[in-house]
Design a protein around this motif. Structure first.
Motif, PDB file in Angstrom:
ATOM      1  N   SER A   1       0.836  -1.237   0.166  1.00  0.00           N
ATOM      2  CA  SER A   1      -0.090  -0.068   0.116  1.00  0.00           C
ATOM      3  C   SER A   1       0.786   1.497  -0.200  1.00  0.00           C
ATOM      4  O   SER A   1       0.570   2.415  -0.608  1.00  0.00           O
ATOM      5  N   THR A   2       2.064   1.201   0.737  1.00  0.00           N
ATOM      6  CA  THR A   2       2.901   2.324   0.618  1.00  0.00           C
ATOM      7  C   THR A   2       3.686   2.580  -0.620  1.00  0.00           C
ATOM      8  O   THR A   2       4.495   3.383  -0.445  1.00  0.00           O
ATOM      9  N   THR A   3       3.858   1.479  -1.499  1.00  0.00           N
ATOM     10  CA  THR A   3       5.073   1.640  -2.398  1.00  0.00           C
ATOM     11  C   THR A   3       4.554   1.107  -3.592  1.00  0.00           C
ATOM     12  O   THR A   3       5.326   1.803  -4.549  1.00  0.00           O
ATOM     13  N   ASP A   4       3.276   0.971  -3.956  1.00  0.00           N
ATOM     14  CA  ASP A   4       2.779   0.625  -5.300  1.00  0.00           C
ATOM     15  C   ASP A   4       2.218   1.761  -5.512  1.00  0.00           C
ATOM     16  O   ASP A   4       1.151   2.413  -5.135  1.00  0.00           O
ATOM     17  N   LYS A   5       2.731   2.610  -6.687  1.00  0.00           N
ATOM     18  CA  LYS A   5       2.163   3.845  -7.152  1.00  0.00           C
ATOM     19  C   LYS A   5       0.559   3.761  -7.646  1.00  0.00           C
ATOM     20  O   LYS A   5      -0.143   4.781  -7.353  1.00  0.00           O
ATOM     21  N   ARG A   6       0.144   2.602  -8.115  1.00  0.00           N
ATOM     22  CA  ARG A   6      -1.007   2.659  -8.371  1.00  0.00           C
ATOM     23  C   ARG A   6      -1.997   2.604  -7.294  1.00  0.00           C
ATOM     24  O   ARG A   6      -3.330   2.801  -7.745  1.00  0.00           O
ATOM     25  N   LYS A   7      -1.573   2.362  -6.170  1.00  0.00           N
ATOM     26  CA  LYS A   7      -2.251   2.408  -4.956  1.00  0.00           C
ATOM     27  C   LYS A   7      -2.633   3.675  -4.374  1.00  0.00           C
ATOM     28  O   LYS A   7      -3.482   3.984  -3.599  1.00  0.00           O
ATOM     29  N   GLY A   8      -2.251   4.702  -5.062  1.00  0.00           N
ATOM     30  CA  GLY A   8      -2.472   6.164  -4.676  1.00  0.00           C
ATOM     31  C   GLY A   8      -1.928   6.667  -3.109  1.00  0.00           C
ATOM     32  O   GLY A   8      -2.672   7.545  -2.817  1.00  0.00           O
TER      33      GLY A   8
END
Length: 238
Positions: free
Chosen positions: A75-82
């Motif tokens: 959640s804190t590293t995947d850019k797609r998760k915003g």
């Protein structure tokens, strides 16, 4: 692919969301085939509400605080998760020690140190009995994803009577009815996300939670979705 797919006369494609169905209809490969929108189902007998104070007590959370959940794999590293959109949205919000952000599925991110609201990192949790209690313990879940098809997490959270704030992208509008069971920000602007969080915190009522639950039971429960798939298979086989 164009040549091969053109030779298949009896091809039916299923998009899990309205958005995916629309993409199929625009696709050079699939636009002349039979395209349908049918969702994945959910077990609403499992994903159901635990009374909020009871859920908080089981997790060791304070009863006098309001909690916001941000949950995604990486959640804190995947850019797609915003995450960056969430970060900026929370910067806009006024300082409030009575609200706390729970981060599930992500590592500690130094960007949220000394933030406007306290942050608690829960790490990766693969126990679904605990996850559904977490869904029940919070005032809302925020899903600032920039790409989504039909989010299982949103569906699960709504089924546990917890409203969701998200951007109006992908299949999110299939799940979230604006200001009825959550909040849909029209653009991927952090200001809209901040407005959504504030709106739900201000309007967090039993009715909003019941709307969330009912919307999933009526449209995505196994009994409802299974019947639609069976009807489709029977039609195709005949």
């Amino acid at each position: 692919k164009l040549k091969t797919y053109h030779e298949i006369e009896n091809l039916t494609n299923i998009g899990l969301s309205t958005w995916m169905w629309e993409e199929l209809n625009k696709s050079r490969l699939m636009k002349n085939k039979t395209n349908l929108a049918l969702p994945n189902p959910i077990d609403t007998t499992f994903y159901k509400n635990t009374p909020k104070n009871e859920a908080k007590a089981q997790l060791g959370l304070r009863l006098d605080k309001k909690y916001i959940l941000f949950s995604a794999i990486n959640s804190t590293t995947d850019k797609r998760k915003g995450f960056s959109e969430l970060y900026r949205a929370l910067q806009i919000m006024p300082k409030n020690e009575d609200i706390e952000l729970l981060v599930m599925g992500g590592d500690r991110n130094k960007d949220l140190d000394d933030f406007q609201i306290p942050v608690r990192y829960m790490g990766f949790i693969d126990n679904w009995d605990i996850i559904k209690i977490i869904y029940s313990s919070v005032e809302l879940m925020i899903t600032p994803s920039l790409q989504e098809n039909l989010s299982n997490a949103i569906m699960e959270c709504l089924s546990c009577e917890t409203p969701v704030v998200a951007f109006n992208i992908g299949g999110n509008s299939d799940l979230i009815s604006h200001k009825e069971n959550g909040y849909l920000a029209e653009t991927t602007d952090p200001n809209g996300l901040a407005d959504g969080i504030q709106w739900v915190l201000t309007n967090s009522t039993q009715k909003l939670g019941l709307n969330a639950r009912n919307s999933v039971v009526e449209r995505f429960d196994y009994k409802v979705v299974t019947r639609k798939y069976l009807e489709l298979y029977e039609k195709l086989l005949s």
